[in-house]
Design an enzyme around this catalytic site. Structure first.
Site, PDB file in Angstrom:
ATOM      1  N   HIS A 467       0.932  -1.171  -0.048  1.00  0.00           N
ATOM      2  CA  HIS A 467      -0.239   0.029  -0.096  1.00  0.00           C
ATOM      3  C   HIS A 467       0.842   1.223   0.018  1.00  0.00           C
ATOM      4  O   HIS A 467       0.674   2.338   0.858  1.00  0.00           O
ATOM      5  CB  HIS A 467      -0.979   0.079   1.272  1.00  0.00           C
TER       6      HIS A 467
HETATM    7  C1  LIG Z   1      -0.237  -7.625  -4.682  1.00  0.00           C
HETATM    8  C2  LIG Z   1      -1.203  -6.235  -4.230  1.00  0.00           C
HETATM    9  C3  LIG Z   1      -2.399  -6.398  -3.517  1.00  0.00           C
HETATM   10  C4  LIG Z   1      -2.829  -5.282  -3.090  1.00  0.00           C
HETATM   11  N1  LIG Z   1      -4.282  -5.644  -2.541  1.00  0.00           N
HETATM   12  C5  LIG Z   1      -5.098  -4.678  -2.438  1.00  0.00           C
HETATM   13  C6  LIG Z   1      -6.334  -4.861  -1.785  1.00  0.00           C
HETATM   14  O1  LIG Z   1      -6.725  -5.850  -1.564  1.00  0.00           O
HETATM   15  N2  LIG Z   1      -7.241  -3.686  -1.777  1.00  0.00           N
HETATM   16  C7  LIG Z   1      -6.690  -2.528  -1.885  1.00  0.00           C
HETATM   17  O2  LIG Z   1      -7.361  -1.430  -1.837  1.00  0.00           O
HETATM   18  N3  LIG Z   1      -5.520  -2.279  -2.255  1.00  0.00           N
HETATM   19  C8  LIG Z   1      -4.645  -3.313  -2.638  1.00  0.00           C
HETATM   20  N4  LIG Z   1      -3.431  -2.839  -3.179  1.00  0.00           N
HETATM   21  C9  LIG Z   1      -2.967  -1.659  -3.404  1.00  0.00           C
HETATM   22  C10 LIG Z   1      -3.662  -0.889  -4.486  1.00  0.00           C
HETATM   23  O3  LIG Z   1      -4.114  -1.762  -5.561  1.00  0.00           O
HETATM   24  C11 LIG Z   1      -3.078   0.225  -4.868  1.00  0.00           C
HETATM   25  O4  LIG Z   1      -2.914   1.058  -3.865  1.00  0.00           O
HETATM   26  C12 LIG Z   1      -3.724   1.158  -6.106  1.00  0.00           C
HETATM   27  O5  LIG Z   1      -3.864   0.049  -7.164  1.00  0.00           O
HETATM   28  C13 LIG Z   1      -2.918   2.135  -6.551  1.00  0.00           C
HETATM   29  O6  LIG Z   1      -3.547   2.933  -7.580  1.00  0.00           O
HETATM   30  P1  LIG Z   1      -2.373   3.740  -8.575  1.00  0.00           P
HETATM   31  O7  LIG Z   1      -3.355   4.281  -9.339  1.00  0.00           O
HETATM   32  O8  LIG Z   1      -1.864   4.884  -7.727  1.00  0.00           O
HETATM   33  O9  LIG Z   1      -1.337   2.958  -9.280  1.00  0.00           O
HETATM   34  P2  LIG Z   1      -1.262   1.692  -9.885  1.00  0.00           P
HETATM   35  O10 LIG Z   1      -2.757   0.807  -9.829  1.00  0.00           O
HETATM   36  O11 LIG Z   1      -0.151   0.936  -9.682  1.00  0.00           O
HETATM   37  O12 LIG Z   1      -1.096   2.175 -11.496  1.00  0.00           O
HETATM   38  C14 LIG Z   1       0.030   2.585 -11.990  1.00  0.00           C
HETATM   39  C15 LIG Z   1       0.163   2.284 -13.539  1.00  0.00           C
HETATM   40  O13 LIG Z   1       0.833   3.156 -14.115  1.00  0.00           O
HETATM   41  C16 LIG Z   1       1.648   2.323 -15.088  1.00  0.00           C
HETATM   42  N5  LIG Z   1       3.001   3.134 -15.128  1.00  0.00           N
HETATM   43  C17 LIG Z   1       3.829   3.300 -14.562  1.00  0.00           C
HETATM   44  N6  LIG Z   1       4.887   3.811 -14.906  1.00  0.00           N
HETATM   45  C18 LIG Z   1       4.648   3.932 -16.258  1.00  0.00           C
HETATM   46  C19 LIG Z   1       5.195   4.953 -17.227  1.00  0.00           C
HETATM   47  N7  LIG Z   1       6.266   5.576 -17.265  1.00  0.00           N
HETATM   48  N8  LIG Z   1       4.572   4.677 -18.494  1.00  0.00           N
HETATM   49  C20 LIG Z   1       3.397   4.145 -18.559  1.00  0.00           C
HETATM   50  N9  LIG Z   1       2.693   3.701 -17.750  1.00  0.00           N
HETATM   51  C21 LIG Z   1       3.290   3.666 -16.467  1.00  0.00           C
HETATM   52  C22 LIG Z   1       1.490   1.145 -14.328  1.00  0.00           C
HETATM   53  O14 LIG Z   1       2.305  -0.116 -15.186  1.00  0.00           O
HETATM   54  C23 LIG Z   1       0.463   0.947 -13.735  1.00  0.00           C
HETATM   55  O15 LIG Z   1      -0.566   0.457 -14.562  1.00  0.00           O
HETATM   56  C24 LIG Z   1      -2.677  -3.954  -3.518  1.00  0.00           C
HETATM   57  C25 LIG Z   1      -1.552  -3.989  -4.438  1.00  0.00           C
HETATM   58  C26 LIG Z   1      -0.762  -4.979  -4.855  1.00  0.00           C
HETATM   59  C27 LIG Z   1       0.405  -4.868  -5.648  1.00  0.00           C
END
Ligand SMILES: Cc1cc2nc3c(=O)[nH]c(=O)nc-3n(C[C@H](O)[C@H](O)[C@H](O)COP(=O)(O)OP(=O)(O)OC[C@H]3O[C@@H](n4cnc5c(N)ncnc54)[C@H](O)[C@@H]3O)c2cc1C
Length: 531
Positions: A467
């Site tokens: 997280h």
């Molecule tokens: C294994 C795991 C289990 C989890 N379990 C839970 C759960 O059960 N419940 C919960 O609430 N949260 C959970 N989380 C956390 C939650 O999923 C994340 O906090 C949330 O998805 C974050 O969203 P975000 O949009 O910040 O980033 P992300 O969803 O990580 O998205 C970032 C995106 O940007 C892309 N990206 C990055 N850099 C670049 C670049 N330079 N160029 C193009 N694309 C790029 C990545 O590939 C990715 O697709 C979990 C996370 C993981 C990894």
């Protein structure tokens, strides 16, 4: 002739937040949107099967990060998976939809203004939600939204031992919550899940797929953004490997949704950050913003693994019969998200909100599930909800990856709170309802030992709950990376919208707040476009 393509908005990263924005901003057919994702399309079968999510770890669907050596954790380098596909981490996560506590958002409101505080912000959760569960037993209205893009479902096939965990919570005098996602979630419940008919329902399923055929939305996959292009201090577009066009130009905004590790990395690569840190990495400072990459917070989890008394757990659940049950009707143990029930509690009576979460899993937690478990076991994971320790992301890690130092348990109080939480979990395991289902400790948990030995075990076995947040924190203060409208200070036409903007980690999980903050960001972006 220039190969550049021009959009109103270029969104970097198709994760939890990026999918929300691509879906919402492209609702207006006059607005042209590009969504640029580094990972492949989300076609892998294991993404759909809830219990199979650990099979996505260390594959092309995972960034496969690791932390630096953690001094307070026996110098271990912890594995940090992050989603690398459409849906981002919501395509590989444990599907737990847990908003957190009212106090979390009131703290955001203090940091970045009242629209982020609970009473004003809660509607953005509801805007995202489509509750699939039964009506409340007490006849009250559901806390959930019922018409949003994200299906939220109760577990379809909880393990028999999960009922025993709930019974133990009841016997322990914890509050039974009819619905978990209330403003005060102190108590216990089955976990609400991002699932539809027993299958994962990621942010891509909810927001992107219904928008995919819109002519005003272009989705680039296998396209890693390597550079933000600036015109003076105005972000004018991005350059991405794997995209044959030159620059993807943004006439209105570039929006970073690359997550709590990669968004600060992209800012730092553009020279936006702490001048000293940038100089160490050989990067010239473009905008001095010392907090970029700082205030990294994460939930640390200590697993109490115990051997199961009967072979009824998820170990061996991927039998041909269960695969058939899943494929034919979305039923059976493969619909399990593993973390089937939760309890939130305070380790001290002076606290007005929980500082510990217990996650119950009917399977032993060993090495993130990277190897399929061979023995039947149960886990109560103890999670430190409000860590005092904070770390940072800096450029200059191996293979061009950022250096990730969460500095876990640097603060002694965090050790004490986590140990106090383990004691509460041990009390639950000893309740007769649950005690009947397990025998001896296993997998690194030593059983009930004195505080010193337990602390040693915590240092040797604690792992991330995945997280990370806080590395581009929003705030009303000039030192914040992003302002209360999520615009990057010192620039124009550049926003960050993802988990990195959270000024403080929540007492829940981080997908739900990321989705909700992206829903609000869509409103802010549309409002600002009319000014
Ligand atoms: C294994 C795991 C289990 C989890 N379990 C839970 C759960 O059960 N419940 C919960 O609430 N949260 C959970 N989380 C956390 C939650 O999923 C994340 O906090 C949330 O998805 C974050 O969203 P975000 O949009 O910040 O980033 P992300 O969803 O990580 O998205 C970032 C995106 O940007 C892309 N990206 C990055 N850099 C670049 C670049 N330079 N160029 C193009 N694309 C790029 C990545 O590939 C990715 O697709 C979990 C996370 C993981 C990894």
């Amino acid at each position: 002739m220039s190969k550049d393509r021009t959009y109103d908005y270029v969104i970097v990263g198709a994760g939890s937040a990026g999918c929300v924005l691509a879906g919402r901003l492209s609702e207006d057919p006059s607005v042209k949107v590009a969504l640029v994702e580094s990972g492949p399309r989300d076609r892998k079968t294991e993404i759909r099967i809830p219990a199979a999510f650990p099979k996505l770890f260390k594959t092309p669907y995972d960034w496969n990060y690791a932390t630096t050596k953690q001094t307070a954790l026996d110098d271990r380098e912890l594995y940090w998976p992050r989603g690398h596909t459409l849906g981002g981490s919501s395509a590989i996560n444990a599907m737990m939809w847990v908003r957190g506590h009212r106090a979390d958002y009131d703290a955001w409101g203090e940091a970045a203004g009242s629209p982020w505080s609970y009473d004003e912000f809660v509607r953005y959760f509801q805007r995202a939600e489509r509750w699939q569960g039964a009506a409340r037993a007490d006849g009250e209205d559901t806390v959930y939204g019922t018409a949003g893009p994200l299906h939220i479902s109760p577990p379809r096939h909880p393990n028999p031992t999960t009922a025993a965990f709930l019974d133990a919570c009841r016997a322990q005098g914890l509050c039974e919550l009819d619905e978990l996602n209330q403003d005060d979630h102190s108590g216990f419940a089955l976990t609400p899940l991002n699932q539809y008919k027993g299958r994962r329902w990621s942010a891509a399923d909810g927001y992107l797929k219904p928008a995919a055929r819109r002519p005003n939305l272009d989705v680039y996959t296998d396209a890693r953004v390597t550079r933000i292009d600036f015109d003076g201090t105005r972000a004018a577009g991005v350059v991405a490997s794997g995209v044959s066009a030159g620059v993807l130009r943004a006439t209105r905004e570039v929006i970073l949704c690359a997550g709590a590790i990669n968004s600060p990395q992209l800012l730092q690569q553009a020279g936006i950050g702490d001048p000293e840190t940038l100089a160490e990495a050989g990067i010239d400072t473009f905008v001095a913003s010392p907090d970029v990459g700082r205030h990294l917070q994460d939930h640390l989890m200590y697993p109490l693994n115990v051997r199961a008394a009967k072979p009824v757990t998820l170990t061996g659940a991927d039998s041909p019969a269960n695969i058939a049950r899943f494929l034919l009707g979305g039923r059976g143990p493969l619909t399990s998200n593993v973390g089937e029930a939760v309890a939130f509690l305070a380790t001290s009576p002076e606290l007005t909100a929980p500082d510990i979460e217990l996650v119950y899993a009917p399977v032993p937690f060993v090495n993130h599930g990277l190897e399929a478990p061979t023995e039947h076991g149960l886990t109560v994971g103890v999670i430190l909800l409000q860590p005092k320790s904070e770390g940072r992301i800096t450029p200059g890690g191996p293979d061009g990856k950022p250096r990730i130092d969460p500095d876990y348990l640097a603060h002694e109080e965090d050790v004490r709170t986590l140990v106090a939480g383990v004691r509460r979990a041990e009390e639950l395991l000893a309740q007769s309802a649950l005690a009947a289902h397990h025998t001896e400790p296993m997998g690194g948990y030593p059983g009930v030992v004195d505080d010193e030995a337990l602390t040693r075990s915590v240092r040797a076995n604690a792992e991330t709950l995945y997280h990370p947040v806080g590395t581009c924190r929003m705030g009303s203060d000039e030192g914040s990376v992003t302002d209360p409208r999520l615009r990057v200070r010192g620039t124009e036409g550049l926003r960050v919208v993802d988990a990195s903007v959270m000024p403080r980690i929540t007492r829940g999980h981080t997908h739900a707040p990321t989705v909700a903050l992206a829903e609000r960001a869509a409103d802010l972006i549309r409002e600002d476009a009319t000014k």
